[in-house]
Write a protein that holds these residues in place. Structure first.
Motif, PDB file in Angstrom:
ATOM      1  N   ARG A 232      -7.638   3.930   3.301  1.00 45.03           N
ATOM      2  CA  ARG A 232      -6.882   2.879   2.299  1.00 45.03           C
ATOM      3  C   ARG A 232      -5.579   4.106   2.003  1.00 45.03           C
ATOM      4  NH1 ARG A 232      -4.525  -2.016   1.959  1.00 45.03           N
ATOM      5  NH2 ARG A 232      -3.577  -2.067   0.163  1.00 45.03           N
ATOM      6  N   GLU A 233      -5.941   4.353   0.930  1.00 43.32           N
ATOM      7  CA  GLU A 233      -5.678   5.636   0.211  1.00 43.32           C
ATOM      8  C   GLU A 233      -4.401   6.726   1.645  1.00 43.32           C
ATOM      9  OE1 GLU A 233      -6.968   6.624  -3.345  1.00 43.32           O
ATOM     10  OE2 GLU A 233      -6.957   9.119  -3.370  1.00 43.32           O
TER      11      GLU A 233
ATOM     12  N   SER B 290      -2.273   5.323   2.700  1.00 44.08           N
ATOM     13  CA  SER B 290      -0.552   5.551   2.539  1.00 44.08           C
ATOM     14  C   SER B 290      -0.405   6.312   1.937  1.00 44.08           C
ATOM     15  CB  SER B 290      -1.204   5.200   0.820  1.00 44.08           C
ATOM     16  OG  SER B 290      -1.690   4.091   1.037  1.00 44.08           O
ATOM     17  N   LEU B 291      -0.421   8.222   2.159  1.00 44.03           N
ATOM     18  CA  LEU B 291      -0.552   8.935   1.805  1.00 44.03           C
ATOM     19  C   LEU B 291       0.894   9.812   3.222  1.00 44.03           C
ATOM     20  CD1 LEU B 291      -2.611  10.237  -0.537  1.00 44.03           C
ATOM     21  CD2 LEU B 291      -0.644  10.299  -0.851  1.00 44.03           C
ATOM     22  N   ARG B 292       0.137   8.882   3.996  1.00 39.70           N
ATOM     23  CA  ARG B 292       0.335   9.539   5.054  1.00 39.70           C
ATOM     24  C   ARG B 292       1.708   8.838   6.083  1.00 39.70           C
ATOM     25  NH1 ARG B 292       0.783  12.049   9.115  1.00 39.70           N
ATOM     26  NH2 ARG B 292      -0.144  10.906  10.501  1.00 39.70           N
ATOM     27  N   VAL B 293       1.905   7.475   4.838  1.00 37.00           N
ATOM     28  CA  VAL B 293       3.095   6.633   5.484  1.00 37.00           C
ATOM     29  C   VAL B 293       4.190   7.267   4.722  1.00 37.00           C
ATOM     30  CG1 VAL B 293       4.486   4.527   5.231  1.00 37.00           C
ATOM     31  CG2 VAL B 293       1.838   4.521   5.344  1.00 37.00           C
ATOM     32  N   LEU B 294       3.672   7.611   3.711  1.00 37.58           N
ATOM     33  CA  LEU B 294       4.816   8.683   2.540  1.00 37.58           C
ATOM     34  C   LEU B 294       5.628   9.997   2.889  1.00 37.58           C
ATOM     35  CD1 LEU B 294       3.143   8.239  -0.903  1.00 37.58           C
ATOM     36  CD2 LEU B 294       5.304   7.038  -0.335  1.00 37.58           C
ATOM     37  N   GLY B 295       4.844  10.503   4.562  1.00 36.48           N
ATOM     38  CA  GLY B 295       4.941  11.627   5.203  1.00 36.48           C
ATOM     39  C   GLY B 295       4.137  12.466   5.097  1.00 36.48           C
ATOM     40  N   PHE B 296       3.023  12.423   4.336  1.00 34.99           N
ATOM     41  CA  PHE B 296       2.138  13.317   3.760  1.00 34.99           C
ATOM     42  C   PHE B 296       1.516  13.743   5.623  1.00 34.99           C
ATOM     43  CE2 PHE B 296       2.816  12.680  -0.139  1.00 34.99           C
ATOM     44  CZ  PHE B 296       1.955  13.335  -1.000  1.00 34.99           C
ATOM     45  N   THR B 297       1.225  15.042   6.077  1.00 34.35           N
ATOM     46  CA  THR B 297       0.585  15.527   6.942  1.00 34.35           C
ATOM     47  C   THR B 297      -0.517  15.246   7.126  1.00 34.35           C
ATOM     48  OG1 THR B 297       0.322  18.173   6.714  1.00 34.35           O
ATOM     49  CG2 THR B 297       2.786  17.496   7.574  1.00 34.35           C
ATOM     50  N   ARG B 298      -1.728  15.405   8.153  1.00 33.42           N
ATOM     51  CA  ARG B 298      -2.856  15.234   8.676  1.00 33.42           C
ATOM     52  C   ARG B 298      -3.254  16.025   7.795  1.00 33.42           C
ATOM     53  NH1 ARG B 298      -2.232  13.846  14.851  1.00 33.42           N
ATOM     54  NH2 ARG B 298      -1.782  11.559  14.464  1.00 33.42           N
TER      55      ARG B 298
ATOM     56  N   GLU C  46      -2.701  18.003   4.861  1.00 34.26           N
ATOM     57  CA  GLU C  46      -2.427  17.891   4.182  1.00 34.26           C
ATOM     58  C   GLU C  46      -3.530  16.230   3.499  1.00 34.26           C
ATOM     59  OE1 GLU C  46       1.867  19.246   2.743  1.00 34.26           O
ATOM     60  OE2 GLU C  46       1.521  16.558   3.455  1.00 34.26           O
TER      61      GLU C  46
ATOM     62  N   LEU D 175      -2.602   3.080  10.796  1.00 40.76           N
ATOM     63  CA  LEU D 175      -1.297   3.067   9.189  1.00 40.76           C
ATOM     64  C   LEU D 175      -1.398   1.602   9.259  1.00 40.76           C
ATOM     65  CD1 LEU D 175       0.956   6.180   9.836  1.00 40.76           C
ATOM     66  CD2 LEU D 175      -1.520   6.697   8.867  1.00 40.76           C
ATOM     67  N   VAL D 176      -0.586   1.463  10.285  1.00 43.16           N
ATOM     68  CA  VAL D 176       0.430   0.093  10.131  1.00 43.16           C
ATOM     69  C   VAL D 176      -1.117  -0.611  10.285  1.00 43.16           C
ATOM     70  CG1 VAL D 176       0.517  -2.074  11.579  1.00 43.16           C
ATOM     71  CG2 VAL D 176       1.908   0.065  11.915  1.00 43.16           C
TER      72      VAL D 176
ATOM     73  N   ARG E 126       9.536  10.204   8.877  1.00 43.12           N
ATOM     74  CA  ARG E 126       9.127   9.434   7.324  1.00 43.12           C
ATOM     75  C   ARG E 126       9.748  10.694   6.200  1.00 43.12           C
ATOM     76  NH1 ARG E 126       4.679   8.009  10.717  1.00 43.12           N
ATOM     77  NH2 ARG E 126       3.004   9.173   9.310  1.00 43.12           N
ATOM     78  N   ARG E 127       8.839  11.488   5.553  1.00 47.81           N
ATOM     79  CA  ARG E 127       8.948  12.393   4.928  1.00 47.81           C
ATOM     80  C   ARG E 127      10.420  12.862   4.681  1.00 47.81           C
ATOM     81  NH1 ARG E 127       5.918  18.308   3.896  1.00 47.81           N
ATOM     82  NH2 ARG E 127       4.479  16.850   4.379  1.00 47.81           N
TER      83      ARG E 127
END
Ligand SMILES: Nc1ncnc2c1ncn2[C@@H]1O[C@H](COP(=O)(O)OP(=O)(O)O)[C@@H](O)[C@H]1O
Ligand SMILES: [Mg+2]
Lengths: 793, 243
Positions: free
Chosen positions: A693-694, A697-705, A707, A785-786, B93-94
């Protein structure tokens, strides 16, 4: 009706939950399967061997007491038969001779055993494998033991030459045979069997009697006991009867070399069959516990909700325990199948060493059932604590949104304010620190993986150490020439003058019975010269132990068997020559590698025997270039009973026993690797499901795989790193435990491990961690993600 | 007023046409969106209203690059989101989108400040995390972990996290869904302030009709279709809302 429908629903949930965690379930099942496979392999072999042995001994009328002597008149057989408790007696002529076999330069030892001219032996039946029985009219016809024939490619119709009583004789093999006395055929005085250099031959009584001046006489006797007979009493009475005829001490069946080795091997197999799977099962239970605890933590809200809906705690507990049982059952079924397959293969290896008329593999229902029951029990044990904790959740919990987990700054950050690790590093550190218990458990799980691998691999070192010890420290001679009878010390010069001999050292071995109260052991007492440099007494640490001027030096194991310590006196019954009985103090016990050894100074032994400076063998070193000439000459020396060659022994050991050992080691290592992988993969998957889940969330915020992988895999890396040294420690403990259990009268091994072994186990576990990491990383890539964000849990 | 100026030539940020989304689950197919047209203009505050299951989240997820439509066209300015691959969507998104969720989705192991820094660390021209937190009225709770914050405060940290990168668009899926009235108002005030002061185009999903009064435009979804678009002539402030 209602409960039925409810259970069905729960079962459906069970299947779906298991399917959702199938990777993990598979990893745990693999660990259990590994344990079950080992159990089934070892114990089905034990079972098969034991049944076969019992059936063969009974059918072949294997004797209960054995004795050899110098020469007794045939009528003594009647006296022996009259000993109370003796049901049957079989007397015979047995002689060891030097053999020459086509295609082999070095000499071999042949043991000639008489069989009645007419009819079969009353005891120790000879089983004809191929060819025909001996023609009573043909004195040079023999039956030969199967392993010897196989080792030399001999078949009925072929011949070997033997030096019999100083004369060359051609023996024609007409049949290939087996005997219960030589299921495990080992030359007297050797530690490992050598099929090429030791053969058993059965000859007509008349022919053998004539060759060895035994007409109307015998030099070997076997007796079967009736029901309720006292074995020690018969042994004592037999000794008394045979003493005037050069009796060398009767032994019960349990000490007969073949039976003794077989018994030791079986005991070891049984022990391993319990010990190794026990370790594997322990690890499996642990892993299951960890996996289930974590999986159930994720189901906390569900559990609370189901309770709120009216499900009983018991129903839910049983539901989750079934998770474990389903996984264990799958592992057990796979393990039994793999164990049956591997066991059937193993038995063919035992068939190499142990010769029975039929040694067939049989997996008994009992062994399979035990394995399945064992794994289910282990799974239930592993699950029960985790489940009990999980189902205690109060139902009201379901109504509340879960509060975020409590964190604080990690120790590292608190210690130094200036230290500003990256956010990802901070997340890893704080995570580990928030649940140190959990981190510890994961670390211990991975450490177990390191440990089982380490132990599996270390056995290669243990075997190497044994070889090194035996063939480079204890036996430094290239060959040992044994005389037919003890000879005066100057006989050493005859040997020294043989071609190629560089160095020679005398030996005196004499059959004795050591007695301390009611405990006794019959063995060869070896006399070594002061400052012996070829044949030495060496302790387990590889240090040469100088022999004290007086007294006996015993293997520690022998001291334990006889219940004596340095300073105690032993009664030494010499079973040769004038057969004196003496009392000799024990000078020291040596913590050595090989079973039951007794040594003393050569001159002391001479005094004890009252025969001055006699020697019975010469140890020597050879010029490799002239070795073949040495063999040629020594083979035809009439006074020589046999030649033992280090090179041949070593090679034989490497080819046969070591090969077998290496195979089991290899299999252990494979299973250890499966466990290692299962454990590590499981830890990685558990972290993934907890953190998905965490991470989403990071992926949604734009973190790459890459990262987010770093955060998850960073944690796995830290846990794995911590597990490496811990695993070596646990492995050391397991190793000591197994070695202690492995010690028997044949070996007393030490647990040794080379640094490279530790490095290998670390490397393999790290590789397993890396592969698990990659697999988990692939799952991260498919993180939905969804879906993860849609619900709270 | 605002609605008129929107119509009068502001650039659209999102242009979605004929968006369909079909979920296939074995034999069953669920049509979550059945041909939706949707626009979001610069600086606009749009409320997506509709009953549960009407497709609001599906639409927002597609706009945010979390999901792709089964058919139809979705343009972010002149980028076609329907053909972007995963790596491109991640960058999208980023760089451009701020998300706020019903369940906050903060990282429990990071403090409020760090949760915001999480985002400012990876983008080109962020505001300072402290600044973003001050904007949502949390300048004094920087060093608290999520467990030490109330639900409303956590949601405001989530908003700060979403706006700290100066996104062009803020997508909020039921941001007040798990909050009581008074805390919900605090959160809406934060959104309102961001929209007003930074001019961030904002789309807020809710099933609470009262919130619609805050919007420039209200888009009603029902059963996977747009059931109606209504421009508010007067925007209410968050404080004035009643539910
Ligand atoms: N991953 C999915 N698989 C199948 N159906 C889904 C999935 N996500 C949403 N749906 C369906 O799509 C429809 C719209 O869902 P959603 O957009 O979440 O609605 P809202 O946010 O308006 O409550 C619902 O009928 C829902 O059941
Ligand atoms: Mg929704």
């Amino acid at each position: 009706m209602v409960t039925l429908a409810r259970l069905r629903l729960l079962d459906r949930k069970l299947l779906r939950d298991l399917w959702a965690m199938k990777g993990q379930a598979l990893a745990i099942a693999a660990v259990i399967a590994a344990g079950v496979t080992m159990y089934v392999t070892y114990l089905s072999n034990f079972d098969s061997l034991q049944r076969t042995r019992a059936a063969y001994y009974a059918e072949a009328r294997f004797a209960d007491v054995f004795a050899s002597l110098t020469r007794a008149p045939a009528w003594l057989a009647g006296r022996i038969a009259a000993i109370p408790g003796v049901a049957a007696v079989d007397t015979r002529v047995v002689a060891d001779v030097t053999l020459t076999v086509a295609g082999m330069t070095e000499p071999a030892v042949g043991r000639l055993i008489s069989i009645p001219d007419r009819g079969a032996p009353g005891l120790n039946s000879v089983h004809l494998r191929r060819g025909r029985w001996i023609d009573p009219a043909r004195p040079d016809e023999v039956l030969a033991s199967e392993r010897f024939c196989e080792a030399h490619g001999l078949a009925p119709g072929d011949a070997v030459s033997a030096v019999i009583n100083g004369r060359y004789r051609r023996l024609t093999i007409v049949g290939v045979a087996l005997s219960p006395e030589y299921v495990y055929a080992i030359r007297p005085g050797e530690i490992f069997p050598d099929a090429r250099r030791f053969g058993v031959f059965w000859m007509n009584r008349a022919a053998l009697g004539a060759a060895f001046n035994m007409e109307g006489a015998f030099n070997d006797v076997a007796a079967a006991l009736g029901p309720g007979a006292s074995e020690p009493a018969v042994v004592a009475e037999l000794d008394r009867l045979l003493a005037p005829y050069g009796g060398r001490g009767a032994i019960p069946r349990s000490l007969q070399p073949s039976a003794w080795t077989l018994e030791n091997e079986l005991a070891q197999l049984q022990l391993f069959g319990f010990l190794v799977p026990a370790i594997f099962f322990g690890v499996a239970a642990f892993v299951l516990h960890v996996a289930l605890t974590r999986a159930l933590a994720l189901q906390r809200a569900q559990i609370a909700a189901m309770k709120a809906l009216g499900y009983a705690t018991r129903t839910l507990a049983w539901h989750y325990i079934k998770w474990a049982l389903v996984i264990a059952a799958a592992g057990a079924v796979a393990g039994v199948a793999a164990g049956a397959w591997l066991g059937a293969w193993f038995i063919t290896i035992y068939n190499e060493f142990f010769r029975f008329p039929v040694l067939s593999y049989r997996l008994s229902g009992g062994v399979a059932a035990q394995a399945v029951a064992g794994s289910l029990t282990v799974a239930a044990l592993g699950a029960v604590a985790a489940v009990r904790r999980a189902v205690r959740v109060p139902p009201a919990e379901a109504m509340r949104p879960e509060a975020p987990a409590r964190y604080r700054r990690s120790l590292l950050e608190r210690l130094s304010a200036r230290l500003r690790p990256s956010l990802a590093t901070r997340m890893v550190l704080r995570n580990l620190e928030r649940q140190p218990g959990r981190a510890l458990i994961s670390t211990v799980g991975i450490a177990f993986a390191v440990a089982v691998l380490f132990v599996g691999l270390a056995f290669i070192d243990v075997m190497d150490a044994l070889i090194n010890e035996q063939f480079t420290r204890v036996m430094r001679q290239d060959a040992t020439v044994a005389f037919v009878e003890p000879r005066a010390a100057r006989a050493i010069y005859d040997v020294r003058h043989l071609p190629g001999v560089l160095d020679a050292e005398p030996l005196r071995t004499v059959p004795v019975r050591l007695r301390a109260g009611a405990r006794a052991r019959t063995l060869a007492l070896t006399g070594l010269p002061d400052g012996a440099h070829l044949n030495r007494v060496v302790d387990r640490r590889g240090r040469a132990v100088p022999l004290p001027p007086q007294g006996l030096v015993l293997s520690e194991m022998l001291g334990v068997r006889l219940g004596v310590a340095p300073g105690d006196e032993l009664q030494v019954e010499i079973l040769e020559g004038r057969r004196p009985t003496r009392r000799v103090p024990v000078a020291m016990l040596v913590d050595d590698t090989l079973g039951l050894q007794a040594h003393m100074r050569l001159d002391e032994l001479g005094r004890l025997l009252g025969e001055g400076d006699a020697i019975s063998a010469v140890a020597l070193t050879l010029d490799p270039a002239r070795r073949d000439r040495f063999y040629d000459e020594v083979k035809v020396m009439p006074v020589v009973a046999g030649v033992e060659l280090r090179e041949a022994t070593l090679q034989n050991f490497r080819e046969t026993l070591a090969e077998h050992m290496n195979l089991s080691i290899f299999i252990n290592v494979i299973f250890a690797a499966i466990i290692a992988f299962g454990v590590v993969y499981n830890s990685a998957r558990v972290s993934l499901s907890e953190r998905s889940r965490e991470l989403a969330s990071l992926r949604v915020l734009g973190f790459t795989r890459a990262e987010i992988s770093l955060i998850l895999l960073g944690e796995l890396a830290v846990l794995t790193l911590a597990a490496l040294p811990l695993g070596a420690l646990i492995g050391e403990l397991f190793g000591e435990l197994i070695i202690a259990a492995f010690s028997n009268e044949i070996y007393r091994l030490s647990f040794v491990a080379e640094p490279a072994t530790i490095a290998w186990s670390w490397l393999i576990v790290s590789a397993a961690a890396a592969v698990s990491g990659l697999l988990v990383r692939r799952r991260l890539d498919h993180l939905d993600l969804v879906a993860v964000l849609k619900t709270q849990e | 007023m605002r609605a008129a100026s929107v119509a009068a030539g502001l650039e659209p940020i999102f242009t979605a046409r004929g968006v369909r989304k079909v979920y296939e689950m074995g034999e069953v197919t669920v049509e979550a969106l059945r041909g939706v047209d949707f626009d979001l203009f610069e600086g606009e505050f749009v409320v997506l209203l509709g009953p549960s299951g009407s497709g609001k989240s599906t639409l927002l997820n597609i706009l945010g690059g979390l999901d792709v439509p089964t058919s139809g066209e979705v343009l972010y300015r002149d980028h076609d989101l329907t053909v972007a691959d995963d790596a491109a969507l991640t960058i999208y998104r980023r760089d451009h989108v701020g998300f706020v969720f019903q369940f906050y989705n903060l990282i429990p192991s990071l403090t409020a400040l760090e949760n915001v820094a999480l985002v400012t660390d990876i983008v080109a021209h962020p505001m300072r995390p402290e600044e973003a937190l001050a904007l949502v009225g949390l300048g004094h709770r920087l060093d608290h972990f999520p467990a030490q914050l109330s639900g409303g405060e956590q949601q405001r940290v989530a908003i700060a996290r979403a706006i700290a990168k100066r996104p062009e668009v803020l997508l909020c899926d039921e941001p007040t869904g798990s909050l009581d009235i008074s805390t919900g108002v605090l959160v809406l005030e934060a959104l309102e302030r961001v929209n007003r002061e930074l001019g961030t185009a904002t789309a807020v999903i809710t099933h609470n009709a009262a919130i619609a009064a805050m919007a420039d435009r209200v888009v009603r979804l029902a059963d996977g279709r747009v059931a109606g678009v209504q421009a508010n002539t007067r925007k209410a402030t968050a404080r004035e809302l009643q539910w």
